[in-house]
Design an enzyme around this catalytic site. Structure first.
Site, PDB file in Angstrom:
ATOM      1  N   ASP A   8       0.866  -1.186   0.000  1.00  0.00           N
ATOM      2  CA  ASP A   8       0.000   0.000   0.000  1.00  0.00           C
ATOM      3  C   ASP A   8       0.902   1.236   0.000  1.00  0.00           C
ATOM      4  OD1 ASP A   8      -1.979   1.845   0.321  1.00  0.00           O
ATOM      5  OD2 ASP A   8      -2.756   1.035   2.213  1.00  0.00           O
ATOM      6  N   ASP A 102      -2.825   2.637  -6.113  1.00  0.00           N
ATOM      7  CA  ASP A 102      -1.747   2.661  -5.133  1.00  0.00           C
ATOM      8  C   ASP A 102      -1.701   1.430  -4.227  1.00  0.00           C
ATOM      9  OD1 ASP A 102      -4.013   3.219  -3.754  1.00  0.00           O
ATOM     10  OD2 ASP A 102      -3.272   5.007  -2.740  1.00  0.00           O
ATOM     11  N   GLU A 103      -2.336   0.361  -4.675  1.00  0.00           N
ATOM     12  CA  GLU A 103      -2.335  -0.862  -3.856  1.00  0.00           C
ATOM     13  C   GLU A 103      -2.176  -2.078  -4.753  1.00  0.00           C
ATOM     14  OE1 GLU A 103      -5.545  -1.505  -0.818  1.00  0.00           O
ATOM     15  OE2 GLU A 103      -6.201   0.400  -1.675  1.00  0.00           O
TER      16      GLU A 103
END
Lengths: 411, 367
Positions: A8, A102-103
């Site tokens: 993350d 973003d993960e």
């Protein structure tokens, strides 16, 4: 037992901005969707320390932090960074699932030998990302036996954290954890579980499956297992997703719009994105849905079934525009989404008329140019009839992914 | 308004207009049917503003007048009423009362003057034509009409005259059906072809299926009118240009196959069970006197079947949407059909063996 890693990125948009502009480093900054938008999409850790939160408007954010610097988001920068990070992860394991911009989930079960331990591999990942994208690009990594717990673990230490959970440690962690901390359990589900007296994951895991099944249908049993920390959904690597069920795009408008021509223009842009992506993956869909969100976040969708499956931007747009024409908008529109569903493999049936075939070739040529020279290198003239205050960039959906056709949900 | 009508007669006319009634509720009155009682008959009318239909039935009219009421409700009520006779009357506020035996229904209506007026046909323009010919032409083309609303120029039938004959053409962009018949009464005064909307033609076909007697057709600048017995249907002609169908009829399909229609149809129906749901792709492998049909569905399985045919040219493998093939084989009545092909990426032609008055063209699927 599998070893799953959840990566993350910390304050992703803000970190990218601080990395690319040294004058912003160490300062409280807040990324907003565009120059006209007022809602904070990401705040840097410096700003968070002073109480700035995602979702605040500019006034609230400035009140919390008078020295706050607002930065208009630049989607291209974030998607570039995201694509590079996924590339790095793929060097560690072929099983990389880009969950959002973003993960990512990475199945590292069979990839541990060069590093010895999962933690050593995770440290190497962090090092590579920082080395290649800049020292401000930190991430929190969770390591666990499944995706559910890995996601929970990455939340344990932020920023730049590393948290690893062995199977034996899971029950103790979940015993007093509120159910809404679990991935996939939102406020509504939390409230319904609360009504049954289920507040913690421990309680959920012990609750009679029959009652859960009765209340929640087929997901009932799955909920009970989640309460026990059991989650069998595998990491789905890029390119091996299940057959896409829908292709969709949504965007928060740069400013709320109530003027139908302006709304239609945004719809055309979304229809082109949906069409281009469906064409890229050789998919066609028979249903087109339009999603609208009002400024009060009331969100609804209307759907239309077409006579034949399509991936033609014009057909998608005209179906969406037909839906819009049948609506009486109550207020201005904050967010628009266009989704193509009832998907089948396309482009198998050839067209009888030369005009239709020429159109297919034209769309193909457009897509080729846009792939080579960047999206919107060639696009619809109507998109340029914009009002001076309109910003063409739009806001990227939080569920945007760097690759793949899987559903991009409206949030 | 007050009349007494035989229940079967009333049901029949009400049923006929159900297909026209507007379902989308954009204008509430279009969900209604207009009832008009005068001179020993009841005339009823419905429209969606594209198609207008009018019909009439004998009735014992004791007080003339008219009203509009919800078409579906009055039909449902008429069907369920006891006995053979229905007493129909209006009271104040356009309320319609239906009575039969001990049952009594009052339904709210809207004034007749608010109903759109029927575009009266120019009696002189109506030409008698053979109803059976018309029915046959519709039957052999209707399945190919596009239902894609965005392609308004192919949402209907092209009707045109050529050398004393009439032609009807329909297409959805993947296949095309063309039928030619003797008789040039149709479309008189029209040089270019006219485009008849799908819905109107399908209503016309219902009338052709159900009723006996002379059939009349008239075409004016904007409308087409059909009349048989008491039933009159007026449809607004589609605007837009039908694609140039002559250009897509292949001239050099020299690989000629002939097959027994019913055998091919039965095999195709079986094999297509295992083609994927949405795109009914079936592979056709033509070789010496033999056609091998095959299909597969990744999650379910695969099927093959051999069909005896007359063929003596080079082997050819081609894929078609089975639905398109089945449609035409079901519409034809002939014992044998001919299939003319060129290669696996060019359109195929299907015709009744030895017949030139029907042509069906299918574009293949990529293998």
């Amino acid at each position: 037992m599998r070893v799953i890693m959840h990566v993350d990125m910390n304050a992703f948009f803000a970190s990218v901005e601080q990395q690319s502009n040294p004058s912003l480093r160490g300062k409280p900054i807040a990324v907003v969707g565009s120059a006209q938008r007022t809602v904070v999409t990401t705040a840097s850790y410096e700003a968070r320390a002073l109480g700035v939160k995602t979702g605040m408007n500019k006034v609230e954010a400035r009140r919390a932090c008078p020295g706050l610097i607002f930065v208009a988001g630049d989607n291209r920068k974030y998607t570039d960074a995201s694509v590079r990070i996924i590339g790095i992860l793929k060097d560690f394991s072929p099983m990389v699932e880009a969950y959002s911009i973003d993960e990512a989930f990475v199945d590292i079960t069979g990839c541990l030998s060069p590093y010895g331990t999962p933690e050593a591999l995770a440290m190497a990942v962090k090092e590579r990302i920082r080395g290649e994208l800049g020292r401000l690009l930190t991430c929190s990594i969770g390591i666990a036996p499944n995706k559910l717990i890995a996601k929970l673990a990455s939340d344990m230490k932020k920023p730049d954290g590393l948290f690893s959970l062995a199977p034996g440690e899971v029950p103790a962690l979940l015993e007093d954890l509120p159910v809404n901390e679990l991935w996939g359990i939102g406020p509504r589900l939390t409230a319904r579980l609360g009504a049954l007296g289920v507040v913690t994951c421990g309680q959920l895991g012990r609750f009679p499956a029959s009652v859960l099944r009765e209340r929640f249908g087929i997901i009932g049993e799955r909920l009970k297992l989640m309460g026990q920390g059991v989650y069998d959904s595998a990491v789905v690597p890029i390119g091996r997703e299940e057959e896409a069920k829908s292709v969709g795009h949504s965007m928060t408008l740069p400013v709320d719009a109530s003027d139908k021509p302006v709304i239609r223009r945004h719809m055309l842009k979304l229809s082109e994105k949906v069409g281009a992506r469906a064409r890229e993956h050789n998919l066609k869909g028979r249903k087109v849905a339009l999603t609208i969100r009002y400024p009060d976040f009331f969100t609804f969708s209307r759907q239309k079934t077409l006579a034949a499956p399509t991936n033609d931007t014009r057909a998608i747009y005209s179906a969406a525009a037909g839906i819009l024409d049948g609506l009486r908008l109550k207020t201005a529109v904050r967010l628009l989404g266009v989704t193509l569903s009832d998907i089948s493999k396309g482009a198998l049936q050839m067209a009888l008329f030369e005009d239709d075939r020429r159109r297919e070739r034209l769309l193909g040529a457009m897509d080729g140019l846009n792939r080579a020279f960047g999206s919107s290198a060639v696009t619809w003239a109507a998109l340029f009839e914009k009002d001076p205050w309109e910003d063409p960039s739009g806001v990227i959906s939080p569920s945007w992914r760097p690759e793949g056709v899987k559903r991009v949900d409206v949030r | 308004m007050k009349f007494t009508i035989g229940k079967p007669d009333f049901i029949k006319v009400l049923q006929r207009i159900q297909g026209i009634v507007e379902k989308r509720n954009t204008m509430p009155i279009l969900a209604n049917v207009l009832l008009d009682a005068s001179k020993g008959k009841v005339t009823i009318m419905a429209t969606d503003l594209e198609v207008f239909i009018r019909d009439a039935a004998q009735a014992g009219v004791s007080e003339e007048g008219s009203v509009t009421v919800n078409a579906r409700k009055v039909f449902e009520i008429a069907k369920e009423l006891p006995g053979d006779q229905i007493d129909v009357s209006t009271g104040k506020d356009d309320k319609l009362t239906l009575k039969a035996g001990k049952a009594r229904f009052n339904i709210m209506g809207l004034p007749a003057k608010e109903f759109p007026s029927f575009p009266e046909p120019d009696e002189g323009a109506l030409q008698p034509i053979d109803g059976e010919t018309m029915r046959n032409m519709i039957e052999k083309t209707s399945f190919a009409v596009s239902t894609d609303e965005t392609r308004y120029n192919i949402n209907g039938f092209l009707l045109e005259r050529e050398d004393g004959r009439i032609k009807m053409v329909a297409t959805d962009g993947h296949r095309l059906a063309l039928v030619v018949s003797e008789g040039d009464n149709i479309a008189k005064g029209q040089k270019e072809g006219v485009l008849l909307p799908r819905k109107g033609v399908m209503e016309m076909k219902k009338v052709l299926d159900e009723k006996e007697g002379g059939f009349f057709l008239g075409i004016s600048q904007k409308n087409a009118v059909m009349k048989r017995d008491n039933t009159v249907i007026t449809v607004r002609l589609l605007e837009g240009e039908f694609p140039d169908y002559r250009r897509v009829i292949p001239k050099d399909n020299d690989k000629k196959v002939s097959a027994k229609r019913e055998d091919l149809l039965a095999s195709l129906k079986r094999v297509s069970i295992l083609s994927t749901d949405k795109i009914k792709g079936v592979k056709f492998g033509f070789s010496d006197s033999r056609l091998v049909l095959s299909s597969s569905s990744p999650e379910i399985g695969e099927a093959t079947e051999e069909v005896d045919i007359n063929y003596s040219e080079d082997e050819i493998e081609i894929a078609f949407n089975a639905r398109y093939f089945i449609d035409v084989l079901e519409a034809l009545k002939d014992e044998e059909v001919s299939i003319n092909l060129k290669d696996s990426l060019s359109p195929g032609i299907i015709r009744p063996a030895g017949g030139e008055d029907y042509t069906y063209i299918i574009m293949p699927m990529r293998l």
